[in-house]
Design a protein around this motif. Structure first.
Motif: not given
Lengths: 204, 204
Positions: B28-48
């Motif tokens: 679905r292109t009509d849905i916007v993802f809410s990006v959370s803030a976190t203090t945990r470290r990125p897992r491999p592949g996760e982008l800020n």
């Protein structure tokens, strides 16, 4: 086990309640139609016990007095009512019961039974609403005008409903209603045993 | 013009929130993802800025103090929070904002913002839940056990949600959520101008 629910499909005359109901029931075998009682005369092709329970005024009043109706109303010189027993029995069995009903009736159901899901069917435009009332062809000019004026006023009650569906193309209206049904089946409040179900199917 | 809404997709660890969210957003292109803030470290592949806003504890506390979060929580030794501004701006524009979040976070959102639509994702069985937690493979045995026990307890909170979706096959879970979205778009309470719209498109 999950309980079913009452789906109230309502809207002014000419919005296509009957057509949409029929299309929905043809497509889905898992929906039970709530048959209303009425004192109005059958239209050509309408069958007793299928489209309506056609009863005389005396019988209707008896049913009112013994509180057998979920709602009843006097509309266009006739009485209409929804027998409670059938609806509640089916819901208990887990069925989805479809009640196709005018706006006045739906508002009474809402008073007596808030747990129902209320859908207001809208015409795509007021011009199209008038066309549909005229096309029905079973009414005098006076009846047509009265129906149109009532319909116009009744649009104000959309705020009392849970959902609105615009009946432009019947198949799209049916798809909207099917989405509402699928969604309502997933309502937490209709299921008492969600955690137990997960546990029973897998064990801890 | 209709307002959008916040769709909270939640559930215990291992129910597949992330997988289902991704599948839904891909479809679905009509849905916007809410990006959370976190203090945990990125897992491999996760982008800020895409998966999370990765911030340090000092910055996170600043944001808490200036009430920039719709919710925030301390889970598995890290902080997570949902910035308010983004969510409310998108809803005002008519967008559907998807928030994928753990159970504690969802309950806080519910306290602060009841208008959201809350979906609880369930595993098909408890065995399958454990399998999924184990398969993730990024945790110690102790972490796995803690996650499983938390997940088990968190199932009790399903009653706080509007809808439940069983994630057995991802594509079926996505279809359930799509039905909920289609249905919620038809909610009368999200539209202030239903009658006017019918009138404007046709005239009386």
């Amino acid at each position: 086990m999950s309980r079913g629910f009452l789906l109230v499909l309502s809207g002014p005359s000419g919005t296509g309640k009957g057509t949409v109901s029929k299309a929905l029931l043809n497509k889905r075998t898992d929906i039970v139609f709530s048959v209303s009682a009425t004192t109005r005369r059958p239209r050509p092709g309408e069958l007793n016990g299928e489209n309506y329970y056609f009863v005389d005024e005396e019988k209707f009043c008896e049913m009112v007095n013994s509180k057998e109706f979920l709602e009843y109303a006097h509309v266009h010189s006739n009485y209409y009512g929804t027998p409670k027993e059938f609806v509640f029995d089916e819901i208990e069995k887990g069925e989805i019961v479809l009640l196709e009903i005018d706006v006045q009736g739906a508002l009474q159901v809402k008073k007596n039974y808030k747990e129902a899901v209320f859908i207001f069917l809208l015409p795509p435009t007021m011009d199209e609403l008038r066309n549909r009332i005229v096309k029905r062809g079973t009414e005098t000019q006076e009846d047509i005008n009265r129906r149109f004026e009532n319909a116009f006023k009744e649009l104000d009650f959309v705020g009392e409903y849970d959902f609105f569906v615009v009946n432009d193309k019947v198949e799209d209206a049916v798809k909207d209603i099917e989405a509402i049904i699928r969604s309502e089946k997933l309502r937490v409040k209709r299921h008492k045993d969600i955690k137990d179900r997960v546990l029973l199917q897998g064990g801890k």
